[in-house]
Write a protein that holds these residues in place. Structure first.
Motif, PDB file in Angstrom:
ATOM      1  N   LEU A  53      12.405  -1.206  -3.529  1.00  0.00           N
ATOM      2  CA  LEU A  53      11.426  -1.066  -4.505  1.00  0.00           C
ATOM      3  C   LEU A  53      10.041  -0.707  -4.067  1.00  0.00           C
ATOM      4  CD1 LEU A  53      12.512  -4.497  -5.831  1.00  0.00           C
ATOM      5  CD2 LEU A  53      13.373  -2.244  -6.488  1.00  0.00           C
ATOM      6  N   THR A  54       9.425   0.466  -4.738  1.00  0.00           N
ATOM      7  CA  THR A  54       8.044   1.034  -4.532  1.00  0.00           C
ATOM      8  C   THR A  54       7.077   0.391  -5.472  1.00  0.00           C
ATOM      9  OG1 THR A  54       9.094   2.743  -3.472  1.00  0.00           O
ATOM     10  CG2 THR A  54       6.870   3.183  -4.415  1.00  0.00           C
ATOM     11  N   LEU A  55       6.169  -0.301  -5.235  1.00  0.00           N
ATOM     12  CA  LEU A  55       5.273  -0.840  -5.936  1.00  0.00           C
ATOM     13  C   LEU A  55       4.038   0.141  -6.190  1.00  0.00           C
ATOM     14  CD1 LEU A  55       4.938  -4.428  -4.681  1.00  0.00           C
ATOM     15  CD2 LEU A  55       6.663  -3.455  -6.240  1.00  0.00           C
ATOM     16  N   LEU A  99      10.323  -3.623  -0.025  1.00  0.00           N
ATOM     17  CA  LEU A  99       9.341  -3.335  -0.693  1.00  0.00           C
ATOM     18  C   LEU A  99       8.354  -2.388   0.085  1.00  0.00           C
ATOM     19  CD1 LEU A  99       8.197  -6.960  -1.913  1.00  0.00           C
ATOM     20  CD2 LEU A  99       9.758  -5.534  -3.005  1.00  0.00           C
ATOM     21  N   SER A 100       7.814  -1.478  -0.802  1.00  0.00           N
ATOM     22  CA  SER A 100       6.729  -0.482  -0.199  1.00  0.00           C
ATOM     23  C   SER A 100       5.938  -0.249  -1.126  1.00  0.00           C
ATOM     24  CB  SER A 100       7.870   0.813  -0.085  1.00  0.00           C
ATOM     25  OG  SER A 100       8.069   1.461  -0.934  1.00  0.00           O
ATOM     26  N   VAL A 101       4.725  -0.013  -0.340  1.00  0.00           N
ATOM     27  CA  VAL A 101       3.570   0.788  -1.091  1.00  0.00           C
ATOM     28  C   VAL A 101       3.094   1.905  -0.386  1.00  0.00           C
ATOM     29  CG1 VAL A 101       1.043   0.207  -1.892  1.00  0.00           C
ATOM     30  CG2 VAL A 101       2.993  -1.692  -2.094  1.00  0.00           C
ATOM     31  N   GLY A 102       2.596   3.015  -0.894  1.00  0.00           N
ATOM     32  CA  GLY A 102       2.252   4.072  -0.107  1.00  0.00           C
ATOM     33  C   GLY A 102       0.912   4.445  -0.339  1.00  0.00           C
ATOM     34  N   GLY A 103       0.328   5.219   0.741  1.00  0.00           N
ATOM     35  CA  GLY A 103      -1.121   5.809   0.862  1.00  0.00           C
ATOM     36  C   GLY A 103      -2.160   4.778   0.542  1.00  0.00           C
ATOM     37  N   VAL A 104      -1.999   3.706   1.340  1.00  0.00           N
ATOM     38  CA  VAL A 104      -2.957   2.487   1.530  1.00  0.00           C
ATOM     39  C   VAL A 104      -4.061   2.859   2.405  1.00  0.00           C
ATOM     40  CG1 VAL A 104      -3.414   0.138   2.193  1.00  0.00           C
ATOM     41  CG2 VAL A 104      -1.232   0.884   1.078  1.00  0.00           C
ATOM     42  N   ALA A 105      -5.457   3.065   1.940  1.00  0.00           N
ATOM     43  CA  ALA A 105      -6.529   3.641   2.468  1.00  0.00           C
ATOM     44  C   ALA A 105      -7.317   2.301   3.316  1.00  0.00           C
ATOM     45  CB  ALA A 105      -7.679   4.227   1.613  1.00  0.00           C
ATOM     46  N   PRO A 154      -0.269  -8.767   1.683  1.00  0.00           N
ATOM     47  CA  PRO A 154       0.250  -8.871   0.258  1.00  0.00           C
ATOM     48  C   PRO A 154       1.490  -8.639   0.090  1.00  0.00           C
ATOM     49  CG  PRO A 154      -2.138  -8.172   0.249  1.00  0.00           C
ATOM     50  CD  PRO A 154      -1.650  -7.960   1.721  1.00  0.00           C
ATOM     51  N   LEU A 155       1.886  -7.451   0.706  1.00  0.00           N
ATOM     52  CA  LEU A 155       3.133  -6.967   0.367  1.00  0.00           C
ATOM     53  C   LEU A 155       4.232  -7.825   1.082  1.00  0.00           C
ATOM     54  CD1 LEU A 155       4.460  -4.369  -1.037  1.00  0.00           C
ATOM     55  CD2 LEU A 155       4.678  -3.704   1.386  1.00  0.00           C
ATOM     56  N   ALA A 156       3.885  -8.473   2.108  1.00  0.00           N
ATOM     57  CA  ALA A 156       4.859  -9.407   2.810  1.00  0.00           C
ATOM     58  C   ALA A 156       4.962 -10.584   2.066  1.00  0.00           C
ATOM     59  CB  ALA A 156       4.215  -9.526   4.308  1.00  0.00           C
ATOM     60  N   THR A 200       6.170  -0.739   4.456  1.00  0.00           N
ATOM     61  CA  THR A 200       7.348  -1.479   3.934  1.00  0.00           C
ATOM     62  C   THR A 200       7.566  -2.559   4.608  1.00  0.00           C
ATOM     63  OG1 THR A 200       8.310   1.129   3.762  1.00  0.00           O
ATOM     64  CG2 THR A 200       9.816  -0.569   3.852  1.00  0.00           C
ATOM     65  N   THR A 201       8.306  -3.403   3.896  1.00  0.00           N
ATOM     66  CA  THR A 201       8.410  -4.903   4.380  1.00  0.00           C
ATOM     67  C   THR A 201       9.805  -5.211   3.993  1.00  0.00           C
ATOM     68  OG1 THR A 201       7.721  -7.069   4.686  1.00  0.00           O
ATOM     69  CG2 THR A 201       7.401  -6.229   2.334  1.00  0.00           C
ATOM     70  N   TRP A 202      10.549  -6.147   4.725  1.00  0.00           N
ATOM     71  CA  TRP A 202      11.710  -6.634   4.506  1.00  0.00           C
ATOM     72  C   TRP A 202      11.896  -8.051   5.318  1.00  0.00           C
ATOM     73  CZ3 TRP A 202      11.444  -2.233   7.062  1.00  0.00           C
ATOM     74  CH2 TRP A 202      11.856  -2.053   8.489  1.00  0.00           C
ATOM     75  N   ALA A 203      13.013  -8.663   4.956  1.00  0.00           N
ATOM     76  CA  ALA A 203      13.292  -9.850   5.829  1.00  0.00           C
ATOM     77  C   ALA A 203      14.791  -9.605   6.553  1.00  0.00           C
ATOM     78  CB  ALA A 203      13.340 -11.164   4.681  1.00  0.00           C
ATOM     79  N   GLU A 204      14.909 -10.215   7.770  1.00  0.00           N
ATOM     80  CA  GLU A 204      16.073 -10.098   8.330  1.00  0.00           C
ATOM     81  C   GLU A 204      16.273 -11.184   9.350  1.00  0.00           C
ATOM     82  OE1 GLU A 204      15.540  -6.284  10.528  1.00  0.00           O
ATOM     83  OE2 GLU A 204      14.505  -7.403  11.971  1.00  0.00           O
ATOM     84  N   ASN A 205      17.314 -11.400   9.955  1.00  0.00           N
ATOM     85  CA  ASN A 205      17.688 -12.270  11.033  1.00  0.00           C
ATOM     86  C   ASN A 205      17.388 -13.753  10.538  1.00  0.00           C
ATOM     87  OD1 ASN A 205      18.528 -12.978  13.531  1.00  0.00           O
ATOM     88  ND2 ASN A 205      16.608 -12.666  14.615  1.00  0.00           N
ATOM     89  N   LEU A 206      17.862 -14.108   9.417  1.00  0.00           N
ATOM     90  CA  LEU A 206      17.723 -15.273   9.000  1.00  0.00           C
ATOM     91  C   LEU A 206      18.998 -16.304   9.987  1.00  0.00           C
ATOM     92  CD1 LEU A 206      16.933 -17.643   7.023  1.00  0.00           C
ATOM     93  CD2 LEU A 206      18.870 -17.219   5.643  1.00  0.00           C
TER      94      LEU A 206
END
Length: 304
Positions: free
Chosen positions: A19-21, A55-61, A93-95, A133-139
């Motif tokens: 999902l790109t915000l 989740l992803s957000v592009g071009g963060v200055a 904030p994305l995480a 880009t962020t995601w969760a893993e290894n619960l």
């Protein structure tokens, strides 16, 4: 807000939906949602797996003024290169958006940040625009509950230049469990390289530059609600402060891994020590009774 797809297993889904915000989320509403979710009857049952989403957000200055303020709060020199910990606050904030989703397996109000590993593939500069880009893993199970890793990746022009992995513990009572503590003798730490006075305002100053306004760091009442006698320093401030002390001795590409132990009360005095290793440094923060607040190591690596 619509929920995320649920993970297929505790280890994480085989595939994730991206999902790109359009922009970085605002942290204020996310914290308010987390607090409301902690009210009995308003929260939802937590999932048995991680959300099957990226989740992803592009071009963060990079905001130069914020960077300079962050450098001052954490003890870094003012420079065009970003401290290794600064992309963490840029992408936080994305995480947080991921962590506060109803499907996330651990509620934010019960989470404990127990570890953080950052890999710098090459120096990131103030002119770079980062795609996050962020995601969760290894619960996975833990003797005090469950742990999960939240991965945050920063890329420039399609190349990964930075990666952070934060490990969070969700405390739960388990049969025969409880907090297990090592009651054996603790070896004496190495002699202190430096002693730092951690002022009361460190919590609010770091919250301002990082966007992490968790009340356990900024409010005596908020800290008491979560079982602390008073505010405690952010773990990521402690990590940043240690890296600032090693700033002149860090390679261009490296991994820095820390475990957060006892919280740092505000105010307090902490002892920092650093020891050279074959491929980097070992470092730690201890209290006046030689109990560890943080244990870490830096390992150099070949750049991409």
């Amino acid at each position: 807000m619509a929920g995320y797809p649920a993970g297929a297993s505790a280890a994480g889904p085989a595939t994730r939906t991206r999902l790109t915000l359009p922009r970085m989320p605002s942290t204020g509403p996310l914290y308010r949602r987390a607090l409301l979710g902690a009210i009995p009857g308003l929260g939802r049952r937590r999932g048995d797996g991680v959300p099957a989403v990226e989740l992803s957000v592009g071009g963060v200055a990079v905001d130069p003024e914020r960077l300079a303020d962050y450098d001052r709060v954490c003890g870094f020199r003012l420079a065009d290169r970003l401290p290794a910990t600064f992309p963490h606050v840029m992408g936080f904030p994305l995480a947080l958006r991921l962590i506060t989703a109803p499907e996330f397996p651990i509620p934010l109000t019960g989470v404990v940040h127990v570890g953080n590993r950052i890999t710098v593939h090459r120096p990131v500069t103030v002119t770079d625009r980062l795609d996050f880009t962020t995601w969760a893993e290894n619960l996975r199970p833990h003797e005090r509950g469950r742990q999960v890793d939240v991965v945050l990746v920063g890329s420039v022009d399609g190349e990964e230049v930075w990666r952070g992995v934060s490990t969070y513990l969700g405390r739960q009572r388990t049969p025969g469990g409880g907090d297990r503590r090592d009651r054996g003798e603790r070896p004496a730490p190495p002699a202190a390289t430096a002693r730092w006075r951690v002022a009361p305002r460190v919590g609010t100053d770091y919250a301002r530059v990082s966007g992490d306004h968790n009340p356990i760091h900024t409010s005596r009442l908020g800290a008491r609600l979560f079982g602390f006698p008073g505010p405690i320093a952010h773990g990521m401030w402690s990590k940043a402060r240690c890296l600032a002390a090693l700033e002149n001795r860090l390679p261009e590409a490296y991994t820095v891994d820390v475990s957060f132990k006892l919280p740092v009360p505000l105010p307090s005095t902490v002892a920092f020590n650093a020891t050279p290793a074959a491929d980097g440094w070992s470092f730690a923060l201890h209290d006046s009774r030689s109990r560890p607040h943080l244990l870490g190591e830096v390992k150099g690596r070949a750049p991409y």
